[in-house]
Design a protein around this motif. Structure first.
Motif, PDB file in Angstrom:
ATOM      1  N   ARG A  28      24.962 100.617  24.022  1.00 28.15           N
ATOM      2  CA  ARG A  28      25.411 101.385  25.177  1.00 28.15           C
ATOM      3  C   ARG A  28      25.604 100.418  26.330  1.00 28.15           C
ATOM      4  O   ARG A  28      24.698  99.635  26.641  1.00 28.15           O
ATOM      5  N   TRP A  29      26.755 100.450  26.956  1.00 27.26           N
ATOM      6  CA  TRP A  29      27.065  99.557  28.070  1.00 27.26           C
ATOM      7  C   TRP A  29      27.234 100.396  29.333  1.00 27.26           C
ATOM      8  O   TRP A  29      27.942 101.390  29.331  1.00 27.26           O
ATOM      9  N   SER A  30      26.593  99.987  30.400  1.00 23.20           N
ATOM     10  CA  SER A  30      26.770 100.686  31.679  1.00 23.20           C
ATOM     11  C   SER A  30      28.130 100.288  32.254  1.00 23.20           C
ATOM     12  O   SER A  30      28.731  99.291  31.842  1.00 23.20           O
ATOM     13  N   ASP A  31      28.611 101.074  33.219  1.00 21.88           N
ATOM     14  CA  ASP A  31      29.880 100.743  33.869  1.00 21.88           C
ATOM     15  C   ASP A  31      29.813  99.376  34.541  1.00 21.88           C
ATOM     16  O   ASP A  31      30.789  98.628  34.531  1.00 21.88           O
ATOM     17  N   GLU A  32      28.649  99.040  35.103  1.00 24.45           N
ATOM     18  CA  GLU A  32      28.498  97.740  35.765  1.00 24.45           C
ATOM     19  C   GLU A  32      28.611  96.600  34.753  1.00 24.45           C
ATOM     20  O   GLU A  32      29.239  95.581  35.025  1.00 24.45           O
ATOM     21  N   GLU A  33      27.994  96.783  33.569  1.00 23.58           N
ATOM     22  CA  GLU A  33      28.081  95.760  32.525  1.00 23.58           C
ATOM     23  C   GLU A  33      29.516  95.616  32.031  1.00 23.58           C
ATOM     24  O   GLU A  33      30.023  94.500  31.870  1.00 23.58           O
ATOM     25  N   LYS A  34      30.173  96.754  31.785  1.00 20.28           N
ATOM     26  CA  LYS A  34      31.568  96.723  31.335  1.00 20.28           C
ATOM     27  C   LYS A  34      32.449  96.023  32.356  1.00 20.28           C
ATOM     28  O   LYS A  34      33.287  95.187  31.996  1.00 20.28           O
ATOM     29  N   LEU A  35      32.265  96.367  33.634  1.00 21.74           N
ATOM     30  CA  LEU A  35      33.069  95.767  34.693  1.00 21.74           C
ATOM     31  C   LEU A  35      32.855  94.260  34.747  1.00 21.74           C
ATOM     32  O   LEU A  35      33.812  93.498  34.853  1.00 21.74           O
ATOM     33  N   GLY A  36      31.614  93.827  34.646  1.00 21.24           N
ATOM     34  CA  GLY A  36      31.324  92.394  34.658  1.00 21.24           C
ATOM     35  C   GLY A  36      31.985  91.660  33.507  1.00 21.24           C
ATOM     36  O   GLY A  36      32.538  90.571  33.671  1.00 21.24           O
ATOM     37  N   ILE A  37      31.957  92.274  32.337  1.00 16.68           N
ATOM     38  CA  ILE A  37      32.567  91.653  31.161  1.00 16.68           C
ATOM     39  C   ILE A  37      34.084  91.614  31.306  1.00 16.68           C
ATOM     40  O   ILE A  37      34.719  90.582  31.069  1.00 16.68           O
ATOM     41  N   VAL A  38      34.684  92.726  31.701  1.00 10.98           N
ATOM     42  CA  VAL A  38      36.144  92.789  31.865  1.00 10.98           C
ATOM     43  C   VAL A  38      36.602  91.798  32.930  1.00 10.98           C
ATOM     44  O   VAL A  38      37.608  91.107  32.751  1.00 10.98           O
ATOM     45  N   LEU A  39      35.868  91.701  34.031  1.00 12.17           N
ATOM     46  CA  LEU A  39      36.259  90.791  35.106  1.00 12.17           C
ATOM     47  C   LEU A  39      36.044  89.326  34.750  1.00 12.17           C
ATOM     48  O   LEU A  39      36.579  88.443  35.420  1.00 12.17           O
ATOM     49  N   SER A  40      35.290  89.049  33.684  1.00 11.23           N
ATOM     50  CA  SER A  40      35.076  87.656  33.297  1.00 11.23           C
ATOM     51  C   SER A  40      36.271  87.069  32.557  1.00 11.23           C
ATOM     52  O   SER A  40      36.351  85.864  32.349  1.00 11.23           O
ATOM     53  N   VAL A  41      37.222  87.933  32.164  1.00 11.94           N
ATOM     54  CA  VAL A  41      38.458  87.434  31.554  1.00 11.94           C
ATOM     55  C   VAL A  41      39.234  86.687  32.627  1.00 11.94           C
ATOM     56  O   VAL A  41      39.438  87.181  33.725  1.00 11.94           O
ATOM     57  N   GLY A  42      39.627  85.474  32.319  1.00 15.75           N
ATOM     58  CA  GLY A  42      40.382  84.660  33.271  1.00 15.75           C
ATOM     59  C   GLY A  42      39.516  83.736  34.098  1.00 15.75           C
ATOM     60  O   GLY A  42      40.019  82.786  34.681  1.00 15.75           O
ATOM     61  N   VAL A  43      38.225  83.995  34.175  1.00 13.64           N
ATOM     62  CA  VAL A  43      37.329  83.125  34.934  1.00 13.64           C
ATOM     63  C   VAL A  43      37.179  81.824  34.149  1.00 13.64           C
ATOM     64  O   VAL A  43      36.834  81.844  32.967  1.00 13.64           O
ATOM     65  N   ALA A  44      37.449  80.719  34.804  1.00 10.78           N
ATOM     66  CA  ALA A  44      37.422  79.389  34.183  1.00 10.78           C
ATOM     67  C   ALA A  44      38.328  79.344  32.952  1.00 10.78           C
ATOM     68  O   ALA A  44      38.040  78.661  31.983  1.00 10.78           O
ATOM     69  N   GLY A  45      39.398  80.139  32.978  1.00 10.34           N
ATOM     70  CA  GLY A  45      40.380  80.124  31.903  1.00 10.34           C
ATOM     71  C   GLY A  45      39.988  80.896  30.659  1.00 10.34           C
ATOM     72  O   GLY A  45      40.638  80.773  29.620  1.00 10.34           O
ATOM     73  N   ALA A  46      38.937  81.720  30.734  1.00 13.74           N
ATOM     74  CA  ALA A  46      38.470  82.467  29.563  1.00 13.74           C
ATOM     75  C   ALA A  46      39.504  83.506  29.135  1.00 13.74           C
ATOM     76  O   ALA A  46      39.990  84.281  29.951  1.00 13.74           O
ATOM     77  N   THR A  47      39.822  83.528  27.850  1.00 16.65           N
ATOM     78  CA  THR A  47      40.769  84.500  27.314  1.00 16.65           C
ATOM     79  C   THR A  47      40.043  85.772  26.906  1.00 16.65           C
ATOM     80  O   THR A  47      38.805  85.786  26.800  1.00 16.65           O
ATOM     81  N   VAL A  48      40.813  86.823  26.632  1.00 19.35           N
ATOM     82  CA  VAL A  48      40.234  88.086  26.181  1.00 19.35           C
ATOM     83  C   VAL A  48      39.467  87.855  24.883  1.00 19.35           C
ATOM     84  O   VAL A  48      38.352  88.356  24.703  1.00 19.35           O
ATOM     85  N   THR A  49      40.045  87.071  23.991  1.00 17.36           N
ATOM     86  CA  THR A  49      39.390  86.789  22.712  1.00 17.36           C
ATOM     87  C   THR A  49      38.058  86.074  22.916  1.00 17.36           C
ATOM     88  O   THR A  49      37.043  86.435  22.301  1.00 17.36           O
ATOM     89  N   GLN A  50      38.028  85.080  23.785  1.00 19.07           N
ATOM     90  CA  GLN A  50      36.793  84.335  24.030  1.00 19.07           C
ATOM     91  C   GLN A  50      35.712  85.224  24.640  1.00 19.07           C
ATOM     92  O   GLN A  50      34.547  85.163  24.248  1.00 19.07           O
ATOM     93  N   VAL A  51      36.101  86.057  25.605  1.00 23.05           N
ATOM     94  CA  VAL A  51      35.132  86.963  26.247  1.00 23.05           C
ATOM     95  C   VAL A  51      34.609  87.968  25.229  1.00 23.05           C
ATOM     96  O   VAL A  51      33.410  88.248  25.172  1.00 23.05           O
ATOM     97  N   ALA A  52      35.503  88.503  24.392  1.00 22.32           N
ATOM     98  CA  ALA A  52      35.084  89.471  23.370  1.00 22.32           C
ATOM     99  C   ALA A  52      34.094  88.834  22.398  1.00 22.32           C
ATOM    100  O   ALA A  52      33.063  89.432  22.072  1.00 22.32           O
TER     101      ALA A  52
END
Length: 142
Positions: A28-52
């Motif tokens: 179970r992921w809270s909205d805050e956790e989901k938001l943090g994960i989604v917003l980490s895409v692109g940070v320091a060049g991280a791709t969707v695949t890498q974040v996933a």
């Protein structure tokens, strides 16, 4: 004729055996956790695949979360919109009212937010985030 049901899985005459290695975990992921994960895409060049992969979820899950967070008003639908933390502090001379000041109550400063639909929303900085999120949704939907 009597037949017994046996737990046998076969395909084209080949017998197959499956082992259950462990319990499937459902997180179970809270909205805050989901938001943090989604917003980490692109940070320091991280791709969707890498974040996933980093969070052991699928790329499709990240896209679903992004869509869900946009619907809830927690994620801006415009990619160029960026929210930054703001820290306000009153200058020392304004922090302590002088005795000579008028004792009439002063109106608190308002925050002005330009919304995606071109409308402007002004609100008290003490407004809680849940109410603010609902207010933004209502104004953007109107």
């Amino acid at each position: 004729m009597h037949s017994d049901v046996v737990n046998d899985v076969s395909y084209a005459g080949l017998s197959m055996r499956g082992d259950i290695l462990g319990l499937e975990r459902r997180r179970r992921w809270s909205d805050e956790e989901k938001l943090g994960i989604v917003l980490s895409v692109g940070v320091a060049g991280a791709t969707v695949t890498q974040v996933a992969q980093r969070h052991e979820v699928t790329r499709q899950q990240l896209y679903a979360w992004r869509h869900e967070l946009k619907k809830k008003g927690l994620l801006s639908p415009l990619p160029e919109t960026v929210f930054l933390p703001v820290e306000l502090s009153a200058p020392a001379e304004l922090a302590v009212p002088s005795l000579a000041e008028d004792l009439t109550p002063q109106r608190p400063a308002l925050i002005e937010l330009q919304l995606a639909n071109g409308r402007c929303l002004r609100f008290d900085p003490m407004l809680d985030t849940t109410t603010l999120t609902r207010l933004i949704r209502v104004v953007e939907a109107a």
